[in-house]
Design an enzyme around this catalytic site. Sequence first.
Site, PDB file in Angstrom:
ATOM      1  N   PRO A   2       0.824  -1.213   0.000  1.00 49.32           N
ATOM      2  CA  PRO A   2       0.000   0.000   0.000  1.00 49.32           C
ATOM      3  C   PRO A   2       0.860   1.266   0.000  1.00 49.32           C
ATOM      4  O   PRO A   2       1.783   1.414   0.799  1.00 49.32           O
ATOM      5  CB  PRO A   2      -0.805  -0.126   1.298  1.00 49.32           C
ATOM      6  CG  PRO A   2      -0.844  -1.597   1.573  1.00 49.32           C
ATOM      7  CD  PRO A   2       0.482  -2.118   1.106  1.00 49.32           C
ATOM      8  N   HIS A  93      -7.317 -13.715   7.215  1.00 51.84           N
ATOM      9  CA  HIS A  93      -6.295 -12.706   7.477  1.00 51.84           C
ATOM     10  C   HIS A  93      -6.852 -11.469   8.179  1.00 51.84           C
ATOM     11  O   HIS A  93      -6.142 -10.482   8.311  1.00 51.84           O
ATOM     12  CB  HIS A  93      -5.596 -12.299   6.179  1.00 51.84           C
ATOM     13  CG  HIS A  93      -4.794 -13.413   5.565  1.00 51.84           C
ATOM     14  ND1 HIS A  93      -4.734 -13.623   4.204  1.00 51.84           N
ATOM     15  CD2 HIS A  93      -4.033 -14.383   6.144  1.00 51.84           C
ATOM     16  CE1 HIS A  93      -3.970 -14.678   3.963  1.00 51.84           C
ATOM     17  NE2 HIS A  93      -3.538 -15.150   5.117  1.00 51.84           N
ATOM     18  N   ARG A 112       0.797 -10.469   6.015  1.00 58.36           N
ATOM     19  CA  ARG A 112       2.182 -10.622   6.462  1.00 58.36           C
ATOM     20  C   ARG A 112       2.479  -9.955   7.812  1.00 58.36           C
ATOM     21  O   ARG A 112       3.492 -10.243   8.437  1.00 58.36           O
ATOM     22  CB  ARG A 112       3.132 -10.077   5.393  1.00 58.36           C
ATOM     23  CG  ARG A 112       3.064 -10.865   4.098  1.00 58.36           C
ATOM     24  CD  ARG A 112       4.050 -10.344   3.065  1.00 58.36           C
ATOM     25  NE  ARG A 112       5.437 -10.510   3.526  1.00 58.36           N
ATOM     26  CZ  ARG A 112       6.490 -10.094   2.826  1.00 58.36           C
ATOM     27  NH1 ARG A 112       6.312  -9.494   1.655  1.00 58.36           N
ATOM     28  NH2 ARG A 112       7.710 -10.263   3.292  1.00 58.36           N
ATOM     29  N   ARG A 151      20.410  15.754  -0.848  1.00 56.37           N
ATOM     30  CA  ARG A 151      20.589  14.313  -0.762  1.00 56.37           C
ATOM     31  C   ARG A 151      21.613  13.806  -1.772  1.00 56.37           C
ATOM     32  O   ARG A 151      21.477  14.041  -2.973  1.00 56.37           O
ATOM     33  CB  ARG A 151      19.245  13.609  -1.007  1.00 56.37           C
ATOM     34  CG  ARG A 151      18.184  13.952   0.017  1.00 56.37           C
ATOM     35  CD  ARG A 151      18.405  13.205   1.314  1.00 56.37           C
ATOM     36  NE  ARG A 151      17.567  13.727   2.384  1.00 56.37           N
ATOM     37  CZ  ARG A 151      17.390  13.111   3.541  1.00 56.37           C
ATOM     38  NH1 ARG A 151      17.980  11.954   3.762  1.00 56.37           N
ATOM     39  NH2 ARG A 151      16.637  13.648   4.472  1.00 56.37           N
ATOM     40  N   ARG A 249      14.537  -2.649  -3.282  1.00 62.89           N
ATOM     41  CA  ARG A 249      13.356  -2.933  -4.100  1.00 62.89           C
ATOM     42  C   ARG A 249      13.735  -3.034  -5.568  1.00 62.89           C
ATOM     43  O   ARG A 249      14.713  -2.422  -6.025  1.00 62.89           O
ATOM     44  CB  ARG A 249      12.293  -1.841  -3.921  1.00 62.89           C
ATOM     45  CG  ARG A 249      11.853  -1.583  -2.492  1.00 62.89           C
ATOM     46  CD  ARG A 249      11.214  -2.815  -1.843  1.00 62.89           C
ATOM     47  NE  ARG A 249      10.093  -3.307  -2.612  1.00 62.89           N
ATOM     48  CZ  ARG A 249       8.853  -2.779  -2.570  1.00 62.89           C
ATOM     49  NH1 ARG A 249       8.616  -1.746  -1.784  1.00 62.89           N
ATOM     50  NH2 ARG A 249       7.879  -3.281  -3.291  1.00 62.89           N
TER      51      ARG A 249
END
Length: 259
Positions: A2, A93, A112, A151, A249
């Site tokens: 999400p 779940h 999870r 950054r 990822r």
Amino acid sequence: MPELPDVEGFRRQLAVCGGQRRVTGVDVLDAGVLQGVSEQRLRRELTGARLGVPRRHGKWLLVPADNGPTLAWHFGMTGSLRCCSPREPIHRHDRLIVTFDDGPQLRYRDQRKLKGISWMRGPALDRLLDKLGPDALTVTPAELEDALSRRRAPVKNALMNQSVVAGLGNLLCDEILWQARVDPRTPARELDTAVHRRVHGTMGRVLRTSVRAECVPPEPSWLTGRRDASEPSCPRCGRPLESMRMAGRRTVWCPHCQT
């Protein structure tokens, strides 16, 4: 996982199902989703409280109760909220069920259990929000440029950092950078003002479309619609897409379009 659009959809579910209603029952089916609060305390303090107007900041969903604390959700990889009839069978779940005075149930479903539910009072909530950057849906061009220009990390990693801008996950970052024609490996501080503004404008368009869909939509003309094909190709130029691991990822981009 999400991301901001999904959590905005959960906010709407909560507003319809539980906003301004009094809680008459709290059933904790799996205490493993509770963060920093016991099952007994949550049931004792939440039962009888009336929930206020829910709000979202980044990937966090927050709803104040009239007795002081705030019920806070972070949905991790697989969490969701469902507004259900009490007659609907419980899903395997479903981890928490909140029942309201006129019958509907709010069910937290999570396979999870990587994040979960917190019951926070003011100082704890302030500390949480202080760690988050501006919300991706409302961040200004100047705020985004200021955050990214400091950054050293690749721009993809910087955008996924919730202390830089809150709400973006893997799919959104890849989609935004693909639509903005920015290589995800570029150090964030090397982008000039024109590119920062292009990223900001693209982010707004992608988020508005995604919020309407309550997910990052797998449109054929979007990177999201092609990234998981057996031989993924760029929707814009037709050339093969490349992928690598960034910030833990799978990152997908077009080496021809994103320079």
